[in-house]
Design an enzyme around this catalytic site. Structure first.
Site, short mmCIF file in Angstrom:
data_model
loop_
_atom_site.label_atom_id
_atom_site.label_comp_id
_atom_site.label_asym_id
_atom_site.label_seq_id
_atom_site.Cartn_x
_atom_site.Cartn_y
_atom_site.Cartn_z
N LYS A 137 42.18 -45.43 9.55
CA LYS A 137 41.02 -44.74 8.99
C LYS A 137 39.72 -45.31 9.54
O LYS A 137 39.61 -46.51 9.78
CB LYS A 137 41.05 -44.88 7.46
CG LYS A 137 39.84 -44.31 6.74
CD LYS A 137 39.95 -44.61 5.25
CE LYS A 137 38.69 -44.19 4.51
NZ LYS A 137 37.54 -45.07 4.85
N LYS A 139 39.60 -51.36 12.70
CA LYS A 139 40.37 -51.24 13.95
C LYS A 139 39.71 -52.00 15.09
O LYS A 139 40.35 -52.78 15.80
CB LYS A 139 40.51 -49.78 14.37
CG LYS A 139 41.28 -48.90 13.43
CD LYS A 139 41.44 -47.50 14.01
CE LYS A 139 40.13 -46.84 14.39
NZ LYS A 139 39.18 -46.70 13.29
N LYS A 149 32.01 -43.91 18.56
CA LYS A 149 31.00 -44.91 18.20
C LYS A 149 30.81 -45.92 19.33
O LYS A 149 29.78 -46.59 19.39
CB LYS A 149 31.41 -45.65 16.92
CG LYS A 149 31.47 -44.80 15.67
CD LYS A 149 31.53 -45.65 14.41
CE LYS A 149 32.66 -46.64 14.40
NZ LYS A 149 34.00 -46.04 14.43
N ASP A 197 41.81 -39.96 13.28
CA ASP A 197 42.27 -38.58 13.14
C ASP A 197 43.16 -38.19 14.32
O ASP A 197 42.72 -37.57 15.28
CB ASP A 197 41.08 -37.63 13.04
CG ASP A 197 41.51 -36.23 12.64
OD1 ASP A 197 42.73 -36.02 12.45
OD2 ASP A 197 40.65 -35.35 12.52
#
Length: 264
Positions: free
Chosen positions: A11, A16, A39, A123
């Site tokens: 998520k 991560k 990002k 995702d």
């Protein structure tokens, strides 16, 4: 010859990039880190600054060379960021597709690094973000989660994507948020997915402190317990050969599992 090609999913905001950068910094052999999150912050703490992304470079230079997009980071890591479109414009996953094509064209993998790590936005449903698995750039997947509802829910959806793409799950990384029964609930969740918790990363103020300096914990606090946990994690990953087709829960099963376990 490359020993491991792994993809780290989870998520958004679960840690991560922090996990990827610190395990890369902990591995003392050739490592190639590929940030697949729009990002573009995966490699910041390895290089010490934000690096130009592949998409940004290609906007300004139609014929880039490898040195335009590849940067050396801490502990001799090689670092790349795929980048993404302008906010609100275009598909972010498209950046991953373009980036991987360019890296192949430029021979970025010709040196055969021992470890390749893809840091991927959570995702996996989106075609672009499934590229590391769908195009077989990565051989195994690790999911980062905490014991929080939304983090586990996302992890379960990622497991569904892995199964649909015939990918192999290497394990769950518990990035602790200090919620009640956290390790127990994540461990039970891993069992239901037919895998195991391969590492438990405690919550630590050293993470924020080192990231404030644009460095990894492993670089700033090499002798800390936190750094040792990242070293243990990458060793477990490199030694791991227990790869499985995950068995994700259906929505009702997940709800029943989470709330009954929390209530207990």
């Amino acid at each position: 010859m490359t020993k491991k090609k792994i993809a780290i999913y989870g998520k958004g905001g679960i840690g991560k990039s922090t996990t990827v950068s610190n395990i890369a910094a902990s591995y003392d052999n050739s490592t190639f880190v590929i940030g697949c999150d729009p990002k573009s912050d995966t490699t910041r703490t390895l290089v010490g600054k934000r690096i130009p992304t592949i998409l940004d470079t290609m906007r300004n230079n139609k014929n880039p060379v490898l040195d335009d997009v590849l940067y050396e980071g801490f502990n001799n890591t090689l670092c790349v960021e795929s980048g993404g479109p302008e906010p609100g414009v275009g598909c972010a996953g498209r950046g991953v597709i373009v980036a991987m094509k360019l890296l192949n064209q430029l021979g970025a993998f010709d040196s055969n690094p021992e470890l390749v790590i893809y840091d991927v936005l959570g995702d996996v449903v989106c075609g672009g973000f499934s590229v590391p698995l769908r195009e077989e750039y990565a051989d195994e997947v690790y999911i980062v989660t905490s014991g929080e509802y939304m983090s586990l829910y996302a992890a379960n959806n990622i497991a569904k994507g892995i199964r649909k793409l015939n990918g192999k799950l290497g394990g769950i990384i518990c990035n602790c948020r200090n919620v009640e029964n956290e390790v127990e609930i994540v461990s039970e969740f891993a069992k239901l997915l037919s895998t195991e918790v391969i590492g438990i990363i405690p919550r630590s103020p050293l993470v924020q402190s080192s990231e404030f300096q644009a460095k990894t914990v492993v670089e700033v606090y090499p002798d800390s317990d936190q750094s040792n946990e990242y070293r243990k994690l990458i060793k477990s990953i490199m030694d791991n050969d227990n790869l499985v087709a995950p068995t994700p829960l259906e929505s009702e099963e997940f709800e029943k599992f989470f709330y009954s376990y929390v209530d207990n």
